[in-house]
Motif scaffolding. Structure first.
Motif, PDB file in Angstrom:
ATOM      1  N   GLY A 497       0.824  -1.210   0.000  1.00  0.00           N
ATOM      2  CA  GLY A 497       0.000   0.000   0.000  1.00  0.00           C
ATOM      3  C   GLY A 497       0.858   1.260   0.000  1.00  0.00           C
ATOM      4  N   PRO A 498       0.190   2.420   0.015  1.00  0.00           N
ATOM      5  CA  PRO A 498       0.910   3.702  -0.102  1.00  0.00           C
ATOM      6  C   PRO A 498       1.945   3.930   1.005  1.00  0.00           C
ATOM      7  N   TYR A 499       1.662   3.469   2.230  1.00  0.00           N
ATOM      8  CA  TYR A 499       2.609   3.695   3.328  1.00  0.00           C
ATOM      9  C   TYR A 499       3.912   2.954   3.057  1.00  0.00           C
ATOM     10  N   GLN A 500       3.785   1.713   2.641  1.00  0.00           N
ATOM     11  CA  GLN A 500       4.993   0.920   2.345  1.00  0.00           C
ATOM     12  C   GLN A 500       5.723   1.499   1.129  1.00  0.00           C
ATOM     13  N   MET A 501       4.949   1.966   0.157  1.00  0.00           N
ATOM     14  CA  MET A 501       5.604   2.568  -1.017  1.00  0.00           C
ATOM     15  C   MET A 501       6.441   3.770  -0.583  1.00  0.00           C
ATOM     16  N   GLU A 502       5.890   4.551   0.339  1.00  0.00           N
ATOM     17  CA  GLU A 502       6.642   5.735   0.789  1.00  0.00           C
ATOM     18  C   GLU A 502       7.834   5.333   1.659  1.00  0.00           C
ATOM     19  N   HIS A 503       7.584   4.462   2.655  1.00  0.00           N
ATOM     20  CA  HIS A 503       8.637   4.210   3.639  1.00  0.00           C
ATOM     21  C   HIS A 503       9.685   3.215   3.174  1.00  0.00           C
ATOM     22  N   GLU A 504       9.301   2.262   2.347  1.00  0.00           N
ATOM     23  CA  GLU A 504      10.304   1.288   1.905  1.00  0.00           C
ATOM     24  C   GLU A 504      10.965   1.714   0.590  1.00  0.00           C
ATOM     25  N   TYR A 505      10.196   2.409  -0.271  1.00  0.00           N
ATOM     26  CA  TYR A 505      10.720   2.705  -1.614  1.00  0.00           C
ATOM     27  C   TYR A 505      10.955   4.193  -1.868  1.00  0.00           C
ATOM     28  N   GLY A 506      10.578   5.056  -0.913  1.00  0.00           N
ATOM     29  CA  GLY A 506      10.832   6.492  -1.093  1.00  0.00           C
ATOM     30  C   GLY A 506       9.822   7.183  -2.001  1.00  0.00           C
ATOM     31  N   LEU A 507       8.683   6.515  -2.275  1.00  0.00           N
ATOM     32  CA  LEU A 507       7.657   7.131  -3.132  1.00  0.00           C
ATOM     33  C   LEU A 507       6.731   7.946  -2.236  1.00  0.00           C
ATOM     34  N   VAL A 508       7.104   9.178  -2.010  1.00  0.00           N
ATOM     35  CA  VAL A 508       6.402  10.019  -1.035  1.00  0.00           C
ATOM     36  C   VAL A 508       4.921  10.155  -1.438  1.00  0.00           C
ATOM     37  N   GLY A 509       4.037   9.994  -0.448  1.00  0.00           N
ATOM     38  CA  GLY A 509       2.596  10.074  -0.701  1.00  0.00           C
ATOM     39  C   GLY A 509       2.071   8.832  -1.422  1.00  0.00           C
ATOM     40  N   GLY A 510       2.965   7.884  -1.710  1.00  0.00           N
ATOM     41  CA  GLY A 510       2.560   6.668  -2.427  1.00  0.00           C
ATOM     42  C   GLY A 510       2.380   6.914  -3.917  1.00  0.00           C
ATOM     43  N   ASN A 511       2.779   8.106  -4.402  1.00  0.00           N
ATOM     44  CA  ASN A 511       2.588   8.350  -5.837  1.00  0.00           C
ATOM     45  C   ASN A 511       3.616   7.570  -6.638  1.00  0.00           C
ATOM     46  N   ILE A 512       3.128   6.872  -7.658  1.00  0.00           N
ATOM     47  CA  ILE A 512       3.984   5.913  -8.360  1.00  0.00           C
ATOM     48  C   ILE A 512       4.977   6.599  -9.293  1.00  0.00           C
ATOM     49  N   PHE A 513       4.741   7.882  -9.589  1.00  0.00           N
ATOM     50  CA  PHE A 513       5.604   8.614 -10.541  1.00  0.00           C
ATOM     51  C   PHE A 513       6.421   9.703  -9.862  1.00  0.00           C
ATOM     52  N   HIS A 514       6.590   9.680  -8.555  1.00  0.00           N
ATOM     53  CA  HIS A 514       7.239  10.768  -7.789  1.00  0.00           C
ATOM     54  C   HIS A 514       6.436  12.063  -7.899  1.00  0.00           C
ATOM     55  N   GLY A 515       5.226  12.013  -8.383  1.00  0.00           N
ATOM     56  CA  GLY A 515       4.411  13.221  -8.509  1.00  0.00           C
ATOM     57  C   GLY A 515       3.371  13.019  -9.580  1.00  0.00           C
ATOM     58  N   GLU A 516       2.201  13.608  -9.356  1.00  0.00           N
ATOM     59  CA  GLU A 516       1.072  13.349 -10.238  1.00  0.00           C
ATOM     60  C   GLU A 516       1.338  13.859 -11.654  1.00  0.00           C
ATOM     61  N   LEU A 517       0.713  13.190 -12.620  1.00  0.00           N
ATOM     62  CA  LEU A 517       0.815  13.618 -14.024  1.00  0.00           C
ATOM     63  C   LEU A 517      -0.327  14.583 -14.328  1.00  0.00           C
ATOM     64  N   SER A 518      -0.596  15.496 -13.410  1.00  0.00           N
ATOM     65  CA  SER A 518      -1.666  16.466 -13.649  1.00  0.00           C
ATOM     66  C   SER A 518      -1.095  17.611 -14.487  1.00  0.00           C
ATOM     67  N   LEU A 519      -1.986  18.333 -15.185  1.00  0.00           N
ATOM     68  CA  LEU A 519      -1.523  19.290 -16.194  1.00  0.00           C
ATOM     69  C   LEU A 519      -0.550  20.318 -15.645  1.00  0.00           C
TER      70      LEU A 519
END
Ligand SMILES: Cc1cc2nc3c(=O)[nH]c(=O)nc-3n(C[C@H](O)[C@H](O)[C@H](O)COP(=O)(O)OP(=O)(O)OC[C@H]3O[C@@H](n4cnc5c(N)ncnc54)[C@H](O)[C@@H]3O)c2cc1C
Length: 585
Positions: A497-519
């Motif tokens: 889940g997002p917590y593990q993504m942030e704490h184990e992999y450094g993906l802050v906020g659990g975002n899979i791209f290091h930041g949203e692909l918003s415009l």
């Protein structure tokens, strides 16, 4: 009680001493770094983070002749491109734990780094497949118009006829947008001659686009995927199938403006230096892509250290001068390339005080949610779909095995999460890589990877372990409705889940791209206006993460571009120094 208070006072006193000691040590380290940085540097270039982008940057830097060191915090490289064995009692099952399919890695990188020699091997994916809870199924093929027509006709003759036009429309737009992925974004708004020149060059390159194409690009950049698909198709089943790419990794449902672009980002087939493959499975999982790049970097002379967590970027006279590891060790280099999430790279490692205020505000405002949960499963047999029976390997097992029957279904999953609860019926982009790849588990068994959405975006702040399990069970139930052997075939489940993504992999906020692909976070805005050219406010510090233009995804472009920027600056400095020496009396 009193004893407890005394103990607390002692602990506090102890902490105060430790804090004072730490401050002193930090001060001493800073002085040491100033002294050391004025001598010869330990390396020419340090790359912070051994994800695939960091490794690409290292490979290019080393190839340019720079003595290069990669520092990776985890015990292994790869970052979000990782193959792991998550079940200690079943080490023979390996999963591609986070990212799961390849598409956007440009031929330039594959060829420059000779990745195929180092194990880069892609099996093209089969069709998109959705079995519907109310019965029936649909398959969509990436490159077979005739079969698409037959499949879609079962749901809507009108949509079947529209499909070739949609494909052509999308291909036309991809021809415009694809090459932009390899373009270094100009610094729009800057009046510096070099920036104006770059902006004009970009405009000139696109002078032939015409009114219709510009209008179509505008639609793509501003519309929701739902509105766009409504303009083209009528059948909920077809629209559901095409909507998935619009919301992958995105904190937005299909009715949100901007999701049409996300769909395009995942559909681009050519970045201008050769046609990319369709989506495909890397043999050995996504970790094997990172391993191939790491091997290329090592062969070029780069050194890679794992278990080496960087704590801050050292600076001298306003320039990057190396890094300090969390264990206090300092390593100097005139070039530092960081590939970490922007909050870590800049706010933590460089420090607000060393950055322009506007830049700090931009990074503080960086949007980094997504509510993704990755579920990896070991299966005793393939799903036996009621609509397409059989546990023998069939074509519909070889591509995306979706649970996204309609747009309202996907939207409801998002609305649940937006309202603060995990999706009651989550959507999933599922794949079974072992349909091709026999290296991940023993013969006769399978690995299935479910990329699912959404849980509330603030689940990155706490583990939510039990709720994640309940969510995963609901996801599995959804598949079980259309493939009744599914639940009983599951041998092991791994839920990230997002917590593990942030704490184990450094993906802050659990975002899979290091930041949203918003415009507002694309192109010249990624990661911040004025700094989209892979350089940063700190001279000598370059930025190579998925939070730069062309990221996210396992595309390596940020790594390559950051290395190119660093190499160009290094050569320019060397030329200037040469001229300076020549002109010295
Ligand atoms: C669940 C999930 C599914 C995805 N699916 C796909 C997909 O199918 N296809 C696709 O193309 N993309 C996919 N993506 C996106 C893609 O994986 C990422 O965009 C990409 O891998 C990011 O690469 P990177 O090198 O920029 O960063 P990362 O992979 O995040 O690498 C950064 C590295 O830095 C390390 N690090 C962190 N802090 C420190 C520190 N202080 N010191 C030293 N090292 C540090 C980390 O451990 C990590 O190894 C997915 C991502 C996720 C999470």
């Amino acid at each position: 009680m009193a004893a407890k208070a005394t103990q607390a006072a002692k602990t506090m006193a102890g902490k105060a001493v430790k804090t004072a000691q730490a401050a002193k040590a930090a001060q001493a380290a800073r002085s040491a770094s100033r002294a050391r940085a004025s001598g010869p540097a330990d390396y020419d270039a340090i790359v912070v983070g051994g994800g695939h982008n960091g490794l690409v940057a290292a490979a290019y830097l080393a190839r340019s002749g720079a003595r290069t060191l990669v520092l990776e915090a985890r015990p292994k490289t790869g970052g979000a491109a990782t193959t792991e064995a998550p079940w200690p009692d079943a080490p023979e099952f390996r999963v591609t734990r986070l990212s799961y399919v390849m598409s956007l890695l440009p031929p330039t990188i594959i060829n420059d780094l000779q990745l195929e020699r180092h194990g880069y091997k892609i099996y093209p994916m089969g069709p998109y497949y959705q079995a519907f809870p109310e019965g029936g199924s649909i398959k969509l093929y990436a490159d077979d118009a005739k079969r698409n027509h037959d499949e879609i006709s079962r749901w809507s003759k009108k949509d079947a006829d529209a499909m070739p036009r949609w494909d052509a429309w999308l291909a036309g737009l991809a021809d415009v947008l694809g090459p932009l992925l390899l373009t270094v974004p100009p610094n729009l708004g800057s009046r510096k001659p070099r920036d104006l020149n770059e902006t004009l060059r970009l405009a000139w390159r696109h002078r032939g686009l015409g009114v219709r194409t510009i209008a179509d690009v505008t639609r793509l950049m501003t519309m929701s995927i739902a509105d766009l698909l409504d303009d083209w198709f009528e059948s909920p089943q077809v629209k559901g199938a095409l909507a998935v790419n619009g919301v992958i990794g995105t904190w937005a449902g299909p009715y949100e403006p901007g999701t049409a672009y996300v769909m395009a980002h995942h559909s681009i087939g050519d970045v201008g230096d050769g046609h990319l493959g369709n989506w495909g499975f890397q043999e050995g999982g996504m970790g094997a892509v990172a391993d191939a790049i790491a091997q290329a970097a090592r062969l070029a002379g780069a050194e890679i250290r794992t278990g080496a967590r960087v704590g801050r970027v050292l600076q001298q006279d306003g320039r990057a001068a190396g890094v300090e590891l969390e264990n206090g060790q300092q390593i100097t280099a005139k070039v530092v390339v960081t590939s970490l999430h922007p909050r870590t790279a800049f706010l933590d490692h460089v420090g607000r005080a060393n950055l322009p205020d506007d830049f700090v505000t931009d990074i503080e405002h960086w949007k980094t949610r997504s509510g993704v949960v990755k579920i990896n499963l070991a299966l005793s047999e393939l799903p036996d779909f009621t609509a397409d029976p059989g546990t023998n390997l069939q074509e519909h097992h070889t591509g995306s095995v979706e649970m996204a029957p309609t747009m309202p279904y996907i939207e409801q999953a998002f609305q649940d999460a937006r309202n603060g609860i995990p999706a009651v019926r989550p959507f999933s982009d599922g794949v079974i890589p072992t349909a091709f790849d026999k290296t991940l588990c023993p013969e006769g068994y399978h690995i299935m990877s479910l990329f699912t959405q959404w849980v509330p975006s603030d689940w990155s702040e706490a583990p939510h372990t039990e709720e994640l399990q309940a969510y995963a069970h609901r996801m599995i139930d959804c598949y079980n409705e259309v493939a009744p052997n599914f639940k009983s075939s599951i041998l092991h489940a791994d839920i990230v889940g997002p917590y593990q993504m942030e704490h184990e992999y450094g993906l802050v906020g659990g975002n899979i791209f290091h930041g949203e692909l918003s415009l507002e976070q694309l192109f010249h805005m990624r990661p911040a206006p004025g700094f989209a050219d892979y350089r940063t406010p700190v001279p000598g510090l370059y930025y190579a993460s998925s939070a730069t233009h062309a990221g996210g995804g396992v595309c390596g472009i940020p790594g390559m571009q950051a290395a190119r920027a660093a190499i160009a600056d290094r050569r320019a400095t060397a030329r200037r120094a040469g001229r300076h020496r020549l002109h010295r009396p």
